[in-house]
Write a protein that holds these residues in place. Structure first.
Motif, PDB file in Angstrom:
ATOM      1  N   THR A 173       0.837  -1.210   0.000  1.00  0.00           N
ATOM      2  CA  THR A 173       0.000   0.000   0.000  1.00  0.00           C
ATOM      3  C   THR A 173       0.865   1.251   0.000  1.00  0.00           C
ATOM      4  O   THR A 173       0.596   2.216  -0.734  1.00  0.00           O
ATOM      5  CB  THR A 173      -0.926  -0.007   1.232  1.00  0.00           C
TER       6      THR A 173
ATOM      7  N   CYS B 129      -5.040  -2.984   0.488  1.00  0.00           N
ATOM      8  CA  CYS B 129      -5.779  -2.458   1.641  1.00  0.00           C
ATOM      9  C   CYS B 129      -6.622  -3.557   2.291  1.00  0.00           C
ATOM     10  O   CYS B 129      -6.716  -3.646   3.526  1.00  0.00           O
ATOM     11  CB  CYS B 129      -6.674  -1.297   1.211  1.00  0.00           C
ATOM     12  N   LEU B 130      -7.217  -4.395   1.444  1.00  0.00           N
ATOM     13  CA  LEU B 130      -7.978  -5.524   1.974  1.00  0.00           C
ATOM     14  C   LEU B 130      -7.070  -6.471   2.752  1.00  0.00           C
ATOM     15  O   LEU B 130      -7.450  -6.985   3.813  1.00  0.00           O
ATOM     16  CB  LEU B 130      -8.648  -6.268   0.821  1.00  0.00           C
TER      17      LEU B 130
ATOM     18  N   LEU C  19      -6.569  -5.140   6.226  1.00  0.00           N
ATOM     19  CA  LEU C  19      -7.734  -5.333   7.089  1.00  0.00           C
ATOM     20  C   LEU C  19      -7.864  -6.791   7.542  1.00  0.00           C
ATOM     21  O   LEU C  19      -8.052  -7.071   8.722  1.00  0.00           O
ATOM     22  CB  LEU C  19      -9.001  -4.906   6.355  1.00  0.00           C
TER      23      LEU C  19
ATOM     24  N   LEU D  70      -8.587   5.224  -0.561  1.00  0.00           N
ATOM     25  CA  LEU D  70      -8.482   3.828  -0.122  1.00  0.00           C
ATOM     26  C   LEU D  70      -7.653   3.678   1.154  1.00  0.00           C
ATOM     27  O   LEU D  70      -8.104   3.052   2.125  1.00  0.00           O
ATOM     28  CB  LEU D  70      -7.904   2.974  -1.253  1.00  0.00           C
ATOM     29  N   PRO D  71      -6.444   4.218   1.232  1.00  0.00           N
ATOM     30  CA  PRO D  71      -5.697   4.118   2.496  1.00  0.00           C
ATOM     31  C   PRO D  71      -6.405   4.827   3.652  1.00  0.00           C
ATOM     32  O   PRO D  71      -6.335   4.371   4.789  1.00  0.00           O
ATOM     33  CB  PRO D  71      -4.359   4.787   2.172  1.00  0.00           C
TER      34      PRO D  71
ATOM     35  N   SER E 210      -9.735   5.281   4.123  1.00  0.00           N
ATOM     36  CA  SER E 210     -10.850   4.469   4.612  1.00  0.00           C
ATOM     37  C   SER E 210     -10.345   3.223   5.335  1.00  0.00           C
ATOM     38  O   SER E 210     -10.937   2.773   6.317  1.00  0.00           O
ATOM     39  CB  SER E 210     -11.759   4.077   3.443  1.00  0.00           C
ATOM     40  N   THR E 211      -9.218   2.682   4.861  1.00  0.00           N
ATOM     41  CA  THR E 211      -8.627   1.523   5.543  1.00  0.00           C
ATOM     42  C   THR E 211      -8.162   1.902   6.936  1.00  0.00           C
ATOM     43  O   THR E 211      -8.356   1.149   7.903  1.00  0.00           O
ATOM     44  CB  THR E 211      -7.441   0.972   4.730  1.00  0.00           C
TER      45      THR E 211
ATOM     46  N   LEU F 273      -9.415   0.220  10.334  1.00  0.00           N
ATOM     47  CA  LEU F 273      -8.482  -0.380  11.289  1.00  0.00           C
ATOM     48  C   LEU F 273      -8.601   0.273  12.661  1.00  0.00           C
ATOM     49  O   LEU F 273      -8.525  -0.408  13.696  1.00  0.00           O
ATOM     50  CB  LEU F 273      -7.050  -0.238  10.768  1.00  0.00           C
TER      51      LEU F 273
END
Length: 411
Positions: A256, A280-281, A284, A363-364, A366-367, A371
């Motif tokens: 990432t 990103c998945l 998580l 994306l990072p 929201s990740t 988290l």
């Protein structure tokens, strides 16, 4: 009654334990062989049949053959053996199936190793010899080798035949483990709990012959194989959850960080925003595996799965205050990224967006928010487990109880 039982325990050295469920065809010969073996070795012993509700007269056959019979209140292979271990009067217990597949006339090696001080003496059929037709092809070449290999890898055991049905052990040491699995997975539970608690385990060669029954065996290949596998996986949280989770999270984090800067090419293959979704998945999923593993380690304190040093380390790391601080920090970081993405969109008049550039931020961000929230709730759940740990410690200190689980030895 209690004094009489203690006296009997002191007089008997070996109990040969036979779990039984409708074994009228073979029970008598098993009892006779065991008794003759004890007599030949001049060992003061007994044969105990732990009956699981037989309806074919097995109880009467056992008594006539010279065995003592105890009715097991819990159905299942493990239920019968747990009852037998509790009722055994011998210092040592040698358990074996009552189907005449194991050589009960040859117990010398088991008794010899037990007298030498080993806690558990496992039989090894692959070293002693498996007669033609004694073990199904699938069990011999897939089930037993795979499960034994997995047990060695997960628990560091040097046991070649993880599921041999004949094994001996020090009765009091095994009772301390508080075994509880009622089904066929009891065989795995005994050796796994013994290993986790630092018991001395040794193997001796033993033989396996075709059983003498005309009916099908109680063992069901796929059902009982799965129960063994499930038990092995559940009892190894570090290798099944923590290590894979840490690895997956680390790979996701590094990938990432690289993709946020821009696309990159490896070996002629390009990686861009679409790959960023999966990195990103990975972060998580990896974090959740890691947390589930930590919860399992903390809870494992009460099941003899983990030692106190591991529990204390994870309990400190997952304190509510620590998790909340880290979680809030991640959420704020994610919100900052979100605000920056919105600001960039606003600067463009809230019109068409550069999807690639936007996703590298969104994306990072929201990740990080996901988290952070996960970490906060993980702290809450860890605190719940911690409350139980404190309560158990107080109970152990002020209200001693023989049912208190045995803490595992550090590994």
């Amino acid at each position: 009654m209690r004094n009489e039982q203690i006296e009997q325990v002191g007089q008997i050295e070996v109990t040969v334990l036979l779990p039984c469920l409708n074994e009228a065809e073979t029970l008598e010969v098993c009892v006779r062989k065991a008794r003759e073996a004890l007599t030949r070795m001049s060992v003061v012993g007994e044969v105990l049949v732990s009956d699981n509700g037989s309806t074919d007269g097995s109880q009467e056959i056992a008594v006539r053959a010279g065995a003592r019979v105890s009715a097991a209140p819990v159905r299942g292979y493990g239920g019968a053996l747990i009852n037998g271990i509790e009722q055994a009067r011998g210092r040592y217990v040698i358990m074996a199936d009552a189907d005449d597949s194991y050589d009960l006339s040859n117990l010398e090696s088991f008794i010899h190793e037990l007298r030498r001080g080993h806690d558990v003496v496992m039989g090894n059929r692959f070293k002693g010899g498996i007669a033609p037709g004694a073990m199904p092809f699938l069990h011999r070449h897939l089930g037993n080798p795979v499960l034994s290999w997995l047990g060695r890898r997960l628990f560091g055991l040097k046991v070649g035949d993880f599921h041999c049905g004949i094994r001996g052990f020090n009765r009091d040491r095994i009772r301390q483990l508080q075994l509880c699995m009622p089904g066929m997975e009891f065989a795995s539970e005994l050796v796994v709990r013994a290993a986790l608690n630092g018991y001395d385990i040794v193997e001796v060669p033993t033989t396996l012959s075709p059983d003498g029954r005309s009916r099908p065996p109680h063992l069901r290949t796929w059902r009982d194989g799965w129960r063994h596998l499930r038990f092995l996986l559940v009892f190894a949280p570090r290798k099944m959850l923590i290590w894979p989770g840490a690895t997956l999270f680390s790979i996701g984090l590094v990938a990432t960080a690289v993709l946020v800067v821009g696309p990159f090419v490896v070996g002629g293959i390009g990686f861009d925003v679409s790959t960023l979704v999966y990195t990103c998945l990975a972060m998580l999923v990896g974090a959740q595996l890691l947390l589930f593993g930590a919860f399992a380690v903390i809870y494992g304190r009460y099941e003899g799965m983990t030692n106190l040093r591991q529990v204390d380390r994870w309990s400190r790391f997952l304190r509510l205050e620590t998790c909340t601080a880290a979680g809030v920090g991640l959420i704020l970081l994610g919100l900052a990224g979100t605000v920056a993405a919105i600001g960039a969109w606003g600067a463009a008049g809230f019109g068409a967006q550069d999807v690639s550039a936007t996703l590298r931020v969104v994306l990072p961000s929201s990740t990080a928010i996901g988290l952070g929230a996960t970490l906060i709730f993980a702290g809450l759940f860890s605190s719940l487990l911690g409350l139980r740990r404190v309560s158990a410690a107080v109970t152990d200190q002020h209200v001693p109880s023989p049912s208190t689980p045995l803490a595992a030895s550090p590994s």
